[in-house]
Design a protein around this motif. Sequence first.
Motif, PDB file in Angstrom:
ATOM      1  N   GLN A   9     -40.297  61.350  61.096  1.00 31.34           N
ATOM      2  CA  GLN A   9     -40.306  59.957  60.647  1.00 31.34           C
ATOM      3  C   GLN A   9     -38.925  59.623  60.107  1.00 31.34           C
ATOM      4  O   GLN A   9     -38.340  60.375  59.359  1.00 31.34           O
ATOM      5  CB  GLN A   9     -41.403  59.670  59.617  1.00 31.34           C
ATOM      6  N   GLY A  10     -38.405  58.506  60.538  1.00 26.46           N
ATOM      7  CA  GLY A  10     -37.064  58.096  60.142  1.00 26.46           C
ATOM      8  C   GLY A  10     -35.981  58.577  61.089  1.00 26.46           C
ATOM      9  O   GLY A  10     -34.819  58.195  60.956  1.00 26.46           O
ATOM     10  N   THR A  11     -36.330  59.417  62.062  1.00 28.06           N
ATOM     11  CA  THR A  11     -35.363  59.870  63.059  1.00 28.06           C
ATOM     12  C   THR A  11     -35.017  58.699  63.981  1.00 28.06           C
ATOM     13  O   THR A  11     -35.879  57.900  64.333  1.00 28.06           O
ATOM     14  CB  THR A  11     -35.943  61.039  63.891  1.00 28.06           C
ATOM     15  N   LEU A  12     -33.765  58.592  64.347  1.00 24.25           N
ATOM     16  CA  LEU A  12     -33.314  57.493  65.196  1.00 24.25           C
ATOM     17  C   LEU A  12     -32.741  58.030  66.503  1.00 24.25           C
ATOM     18  O   LEU A  12     -32.061  59.052  66.513  1.00 24.25           O
ATOM     19  CB  LEU A  12     -32.217  56.684  64.502  1.00 24.25           C
ATOM     20  N   ILE A  13     -33.023  57.320  67.586  1.00 25.19           N
ATOM     21  CA  ILE A  13     -32.326  57.525  68.854  1.00 25.19           C
ATOM     22  C   ILE A  13     -31.495  56.264  69.038  1.00 25.19           C
ATOM     23  O   ILE A  13     -32.036  55.165  69.178  1.00 25.19           O
ATOM     24  CB  ILE A  13     -33.289  57.725  70.031  1.00 25.19           C
ATOM     25  N   VAL A  14     -30.177  56.416  69.002  1.00 18.78           N
ATOM     26  CA  VAL A  14     -29.282  55.266  69.021  1.00 18.78           C
ATOM     27  C   VAL A  14     -28.504  55.259  70.331  1.00 18.78           C
ATOM     28  O   VAL A  14     -27.821  56.239  70.668  1.00 18.78           O
ATOM     29  CB  VAL A  14     -28.302  55.314  67.825  1.00 18.78           C
ATOM     30  N   GLY A  15     -28.619  54.149  71.064  1.00 19.25           N
ATOM     31  CA  GLY A  15     -27.824  53.963  72.269  1.00 19.25           C
ATOM     32  C   GLY A  15     -26.437  53.497  71.877  1.00 19.25           C
ATOM     33  O   GLY A  15     -26.284  52.517  71.157  1.00 19.25           O
ATOM     34  N   VAL A  16     -25.421  54.202  72.353  1.00 20.66           N
ATOM     35  CA  VAL A  16     -24.038  53.874  72.021  1.00 20.66           C
ATOM     36  C   VAL A  16     -23.346  53.381  73.287  1.00 20.66           C
ATOM     37  O   VAL A  16     -23.489  53.967  74.353  1.00 20.66           O
ATOM     38  CB  VAL A  16     -23.309  55.122  71.462  1.00 20.66           C
ATOM     39  N   GLY A  17     -22.570  52.312  73.147  1.00 18.45           N
ATOM     40  CA  GLY A  17     -21.866  51.750  74.305  1.00 18.45           C
ATOM     41  C   GLY A  17     -22.829  51.025  75.228  1.00 18.45           C
ATOM     42  O   GLY A  17     -22.894  51.331  76.413  1.00 18.45           O
ATOM     43  N   LEU A  18     -23.582  50.067  74.690  1.00 16.66           N
ATOM     44  CA  LEU A  18     -24.582  49.361  75.486  1.00 16.66           C
ATOM     45  C   LEU A  18     -23.944  48.406  76.484  1.00 16.66           C
ATOM     46  O   LEU A  18     -22.967  47.734  76.188  1.00 16.66           O
ATOM     47  CB  LEU A  18     -25.520  48.575  74.566  1.00 16.66           C
ATOM     48  N   ARG A  19     -24.548  48.367  77.668  1.00 14.01           N
ATOM     49  CA  ARG A  19     -24.129  47.441  78.718  1.00 14.01           C
ATOM     50  C   ARG A  19     -25.365  46.780  79.285  1.00 14.01           C
ATOM     51  O   ARG A  19     -26.398  47.420  79.445  1.00 14.01           O
ATOM     52  CB  ARG A  19     -23.412  48.197  79.846  1.00 14.01           C
ATOM     53  N   SER A  20     -25.249  45.516  79.586  1.00 17.56           N
ATOM     54  CA  SER A  20     -26.329  44.793  80.254  1.00 17.56           C
ATOM     55  C   SER A  20     -26.099  44.897  81.755  1.00 17.56           C
ATOM     56  O   SER A  20     -25.008  44.593  82.250  1.00 17.56           O
ATOM     57  CB  SER A  20     -26.329  43.332  79.813  1.00 17.56           C
ATOM     58  N   ILE A  21     -27.130  45.326  82.468  1.00 13.74           N
ATOM     59  CA  ILE A  21     -27.029  45.487  83.917  1.00 13.74           C
ATOM     60  C   ILE A  21     -28.106  44.644  84.571  1.00 13.74           C
ATOM     61  O   ILE A  21     -29.268  44.679  84.173  1.00 13.74           O
ATOM     62  CB  ILE A  21     -27.183  46.964  84.332  1.00 13.74           C
ATOM     63  N   GLU A  22     -27.706  43.863  85.562  1.00 13.49           N
ATOM     64  CA  GLU A  22     -28.649  43.064  86.331  1.00 13.49           C
ATOM     65  C   GLU A  22     -28.499  43.461  87.786  1.00 13.49           C
ATOM     66  O   GLU A  22     -27.429  43.287  88.377  1.00 13.49           O
ATOM     67  CB  GLU A  22     -28.368  41.576  86.142  1.00 13.49           C
TER      68      GLU A  22
END
Length: 157
Positions: free
Chosen positions: A40-53
């Motif tokens: 509980q409280g553990t995070l999975i953080v995405g770094v360098g986000l890009r939007s892809i279509e």
Amino acid sequence: MFTVTPKLITTNKEPIATYRTYEEAQKTVDHLSDHGFPVQGTLIVGVGLRSIEQVVARMTYLRAAGWGALSGAWFGLLIGLFFAIFANTAAALLPLLIWGLVWGAVAGAIFGLIAHAVQGGKRDFVSESGLVADKYEVLVDSEHAARAHELLGRASM
């Protein structure tokens, strides 16, 4: 919905591992959980986000009518079911559902065609959108970081 503020990430959280895919990060958290780690409280953080279509098809009048008919059919079926609930006889159930489905599909196809025509060719394609990260970091509370490193060290052996 859970939102993470930058303050929450930086206060008392420590990165224990970095991965190229979300699935790898998820497996790490699952591994920690399986070994009794307080996740509980553990995070999975995405770094360098890009939007892809990703464009998957050309939007044509036929496709617009088809998508409209499908969505209209669902709505018509719902309306038909609503009327069937209040029908006095069980014999009226099936005809009401079928008429709702048919008229919903017809109305949906017409509205789909109109919506496509009104756009005037500005968006003549169908696409799927998503967010992709360059890497994923697993962060845990600082007080549990040593235990997490120990559990991950055993897993790599």
